[in-house]
Design a protein around this motif. Structure first.
Motif, PDB file in Angstrom:
ATOM      1  N   SER A  86       5.751   0.632  -1.921  1.00 45.23           N
ATOM      2  CA  SER A  86       4.979   0.306  -3.126  1.00 45.23           C
ATOM      3  C   SER A  86       5.169  -1.147  -3.509  1.00 45.23           C
ATOM      4  CB  SER A  86       5.411   1.193  -4.295  1.00 45.23           C
ATOM      5  OG  SER A  86       5.039   2.528  -4.074  1.00 45.23           O
ATOM      6  N   ILE A 124       3.151  -3.342  -1.250  1.00 46.07           N
ATOM      7  CA  ILE A 124       1.708  -3.214  -1.507  1.00 46.07           C
ATOM      8  C   ILE A 124       1.323  -3.949  -2.786  1.00 46.07           C
ATOM      9  CG2 ILE A 124      -0.121  -1.580  -2.145  1.00 46.07           C
ATOM     10  CD1 ILE A 124       1.214   0.432  -0.235  1.00 46.07           C
ATOM     11  N   GLU A 148      -5.291   5.584   0.873  1.00 47.96           N
ATOM     12  CA  GLU A 148      -6.277   4.772   1.584  1.00 47.96           C
ATOM     13  C   GLU A 148      -7.438   4.384   0.657  1.00 47.96           C
ATOM     14  OE1 GLU A 148      -9.354   5.284   5.352  1.00 47.96           O
ATOM     15  OE2 GLU A 148      -7.544   6.512   5.270  1.00 47.96           O
ATOM     16  N   ALA A 157      -8.959  -3.771  -2.253  1.00 43.26           N
ATOM     17  CA  ALA A 157      -9.506  -4.736  -1.289  1.00 43.26           C
ATOM     18  C   ALA A 157     -10.863  -5.236  -1.758  1.00 43.26           C
ATOM     19  CB  ALA A 157      -9.618  -4.100   0.089  1.00 43.26           C
ATOM     20  N   ILE A 204      -1.238  -7.123  -3.343  1.00 47.45           N
ATOM     21  CA  ILE A 204      -2.342  -7.098  -4.299  1.00 47.45           C
ATOM     22  C   ILE A 204      -2.268  -8.312  -5.219  1.00 47.45           C
ATOM     23  CG2 ILE A 204      -3.262  -5.864  -6.303  1.00 47.45           C
ATOM     24  CD1 ILE A 204      -2.505  -3.249  -4.853  1.00 47.45           C
ATOM     25  N   THR A 212      -7.324   4.118  -2.656  1.00 49.73           N
ATOM     26  CA  THR A 212      -6.821   3.146  -3.622  1.00 49.73           C
ATOM     27  C   THR A 212      -6.768   1.752  -3.022  1.00 49.73           C
ATOM     28  OG1 THR A 212      -5.503   4.854  -4.720  1.00 49.73           O
ATOM     29  CG2 THR A 212      -4.888   2.564  -5.137  1.00 49.73           C
ATOM     30  N   LEU A 213      -6.270   1.657  -1.778  1.00 49.13           N
ATOM     31  CA  LEU A 213      -6.182   0.348  -1.120  1.00 49.13           C
ATOM     32  C   LEU A 213      -7.563  -0.239  -0.887  1.00 49.13           C
ATOM     33  CD1 LEU A 213      -3.272   1.007   1.409  1.00 49.13           C
ATOM     34  CD2 LEU A 213      -3.207  -0.268  -0.744  1.00 49.13           C
ATOM     35  N   ARG A 214      -8.533   0.613  -0.546  1.00 47.25           N
ATOM     36  CA  ARG A 214      -9.911   0.123  -0.358  1.00 47.25           C
ATOM     37  C   ARG A 214     -10.453  -0.433  -1.681  1.00 47.25           C
ATOM     38  NH1 ARG A 214     -12.527   1.517   4.328  1.00 47.25           N
ATOM     39  NH2 ARG A 214     -11.513   3.106   5.644  1.00 47.25           N
TER      40      ARG A 214
END
Length: 663
Positions: A569, A572, A537, A544, A576, A539-541
């Protein structure tokens, strides 16, 4: 920027500003990046001095910082900075290099680039590096105390002003000329500060100089000489640096070197011929007088032993009645011999001590005019001679100091410039060596994307000549594929290093290079193992925020697929990439899931690959420069292919061929 604006620089509060005020010009020291001067301030360490100088540079260029946006980007920068610093000769050069940093501000980049271009245009041979070894920043000498002269005044206000202006000398309050005369007996020189003493006749070296406080250096030449004594070796090194590097200088370097040769480390001045003569006379006085006495007495003893003296009865009675002894007999019978003995004693004293004029006259009084045996010195006359010689020695020493200090006083600021230029040359020398060691060029910065020819990562452990050059260009966002140990991470390091160096204004290890004009570099290193839900979470933030920010960026990502399960992966990473394409960032994303990511992307994405040439004796052979639009084969595929080609009997060929078709 004035001294009151210093607190606008991060890291400088009221206490630090007050500490910096002890410098002659703290603003100028910060503007020229003089880490050594800042670190010399009590309470400021070298590490903190580097941070203060770097913050001052940012403040001057209105640079918000934040260029290195990730830990891995910071690590690459630290490695580059270490490579530069280890090529400096002086500690100053190493600390000064720490003030160089990557920036998005064109003015700051241009400032450093000018230094780098000048460095690369110079020839730095071993003689320059050898000369730099003795170079250190100038230091202020400790407190000087002078005991052979004093200031005198009748005025309390003048006393206070003199005490503050010339702490090196004693300042005495006197009431009249008699008190002044008393001082003159205790000091080699007395400087009277009051006009009322003009014309007063006083024994000793008493000078009436009402304006003396306007030029303290003339009163205390030791103040000037102490500075040169404390910094003698560094100034000599700076002179040699200027000579071997052919640097321009407004000073007469030969004359300066000659003056320095006369100054000791403690600020004392080596003697000239006259001072040497006087110092030797004072030191040898007792021995010379003793020898002169022996010469006189030996001659008289010999004369007496060789002379028959006849004294009749009447003369003997007369001598006895007067209480006379051998001295009277000498006076009557051996006058000529006595005069000769005394003359020999006086001549020895004058010749042994090389006495001149009035000194020789004073020396003559040490031995008696009237016949006596044994011959003995006149202690009061000897004391006066010693005082005469000591005063003359001290006056001559003072004169020598004043003359030399007068020569050097006006050169103090030019000498500071001399040492500063030599120290800064070490910074250029380090940049030049770095550029030569890694075959560097100056890079261009423009637009989006990069194009690198003959690039090499300077962070590898191998010698630079053993590193295979890499050509690689990316217009916007690209996936980079390749086998394990094929050089993907090294390629990312190379791109990061060249981009960071270019934004520092420094040469880059490449044959030619153009890098994107960016405000931030985000380098995400390879993670170890699958991340848990919380870390995923986070890493995704991060990504973002990265894609949503308005700053222009270079994004480098190394094998992000380990953040979760392979299927997820790829999706995702695809998301990105799409976000980075929309943000107009330049990006290279290393992935073993390149094929799956490409399929998951809703927009076209470039897939480049480091071509594997095969396995040779168990060693992977690759073409290091990534190929455009090439999906590289994996290590397992190469192994299966090798097994298939090695199956000469054909019994398992069908199995291997079937496996190959799966790739």
């Amino acid at each position: 920027m004035d001294s009151m604006e210093l607190e606008a620089i991060p890291g400088i509060g009221p206490k630090t500003r007050e500490a910096l005020a002890t410098l002659e010009d703290p603003v100028e020291a910060l503007e020229r990046g003089d880490v050594a001067a800042i670190a010399a301030v009590p309470g400021i360490s070298q590490g903190r001095a580097v941070r203060i100088v770097r913050n001052a540079i940012r403040h001057r260029h209105d640079d918000p910082g934040g260029f290195l946006a990730t830990d891995r980007a910071e690590a690459v920068y630290d490695g580059l900075r270490s490579l530069l610093a280890e090529r400096a000769v002086t500690d100053y050069g190493r600390k000064r290099i720490e003030t160089f940093y990557p920036s998005a501000v064109p003015a700051r980049i241009a400032e450093t680039r000018a230094v780098a271009e000048r460095a690369m245009a110079r020839e730095f041979g071993e003689p320059v590096r050898e000369a730099l070894t003795g170079l250190e920043p100038l230091s202020e000498p400790g407190a000087v105390r002078v005991r052979d002269r004093c200031l005198a005044t009748t005025d309390a206000e003048t006393y206070s002003r003199a005490t503050e202006a010339v702490p090196e000398l004693s300042v005495e309050l006197v009431s009249d000329a008699r008190a002044l005369a008393d001082l003159a007996r205790g000091y080699a020189t007395v400087i009277a500060l009051d006009r009322e003493f003009a014309g007063v006749e006083v024994d000793g070296d008493v000078r009436v100089e009402p304006d003396a406080l306007e030029n303290p250096a003339e009163l205390v030449p030791e103040r000037v000489l102490a500075f040169y004594g404390a910094n003698r070796e560094s100034i000599r090194a700076a002179i040699e640096v200027h000579r071997v590097a052919n640097l321009e200088c407004e000073l007469d370097l030969d004359a300066l070197a000659g003056s320095l040769s006369r100054i000791e480390d403690d600020g004392q001045v080596s003697s000239d011929a006259e001072l040497t003569r006087l110092a030797a006379a004072v030191d040898d006085l007792e021995e010379a007088v003793s020898t002169a006495e022996s010469i006189a007495n030996d001659r008289l003893t010999e004369a007496i032993s060789e002379t028959d003296v006849t004294v009749d009865g009447a003369d003997l009675l007369s001598l006895a009645e007067r209480g006379a002894g051998v001295d009277s007999i000498l006076a009557r019978e051996l006058t000529q011999e006595f005069d000769g003995a005394i003359e020999a004693a006086r001549n020895h004293l004058v010749e042994a001590l090389d006495l001149q004029d009035e000194e020789a006259t004073a020396a003559a009084r040490v031995f008696p005019e009237e016949p006596t045996f044994p011959v003995e010195r006149n202690e009061s006359a000897l004391s006066r001679l010693e005082e005469t010689l000591t005063t003359a020695r001290d006056r001559r020493a003072g004169q020598v100091k004043r003359e030399l200090a007068e020569e050097l006083a006006g050169a103090r600021e030019p000498v500071r410039g001399l040492v500063r230029r030599a120290l800064e040359l070490d910074v250029e020398q380090a940049i030049s060596r770095f550029a030569a060691d890694f075959d560097c060029v100056m890079a261009d910065r423009s637009g989006r994307g990069f194009e690198i020819e003959g690039g090499r990562s300077p962070l590898l452990a191998e010698p630079p000549e053993a590193v295979e050059p890499v050509d690689y260009a990316v217009e916007d966002v690209a996936l980079l594929s390749g086998v394990n140990s094929g050089g993907k991470t090294t390629t990312l390091d190379m791109i990061a290093a060249i981009t960071i160096l270019a934004h520092m204004g420094l040469p880059v290890p490449a044959t030619a290079a153009r890098v994107p004009e960016i405000e931030e570099i985000h380098y995400h290193a390879k993670s170890s193992g699958t991340l848990d839900a919380g870390a995923l979470e986070t890493t995704l933030r991060d990504f973002a925020s990265l894609s949503a920010g308005g700053a222009t960026k270079l994004v480098l990502v190394d094998e992000l697929e380990s953040i979760t399960e392979p299927g997820a992966s790829a999706k995702i990473i695809a998301g990105i990439i799409e976000a980075l394409q929309e943000s107009e960032a330049t990006a290279v994303i290393v992935s073993h899931l390149a094929a799956g990511v490409r399929e998951a992307c809703e927009t076209p994405v470039t897939v480049d690959g480091i071509r594997a040439l095969g396995l040779e004796n168990g060693e992977l052979q690759v073409k290091r420069s990534p190929e455009k639009d090439h999906l590289a084969r994996s290590t397992p595929e190469l192994i299966v292919e090798k097994l298939a080609e090695g199956d000469t009997e054909g019994r398992t060929e069908a199995f291997y061929r079937a496996l190959l078709e799966k790739f």
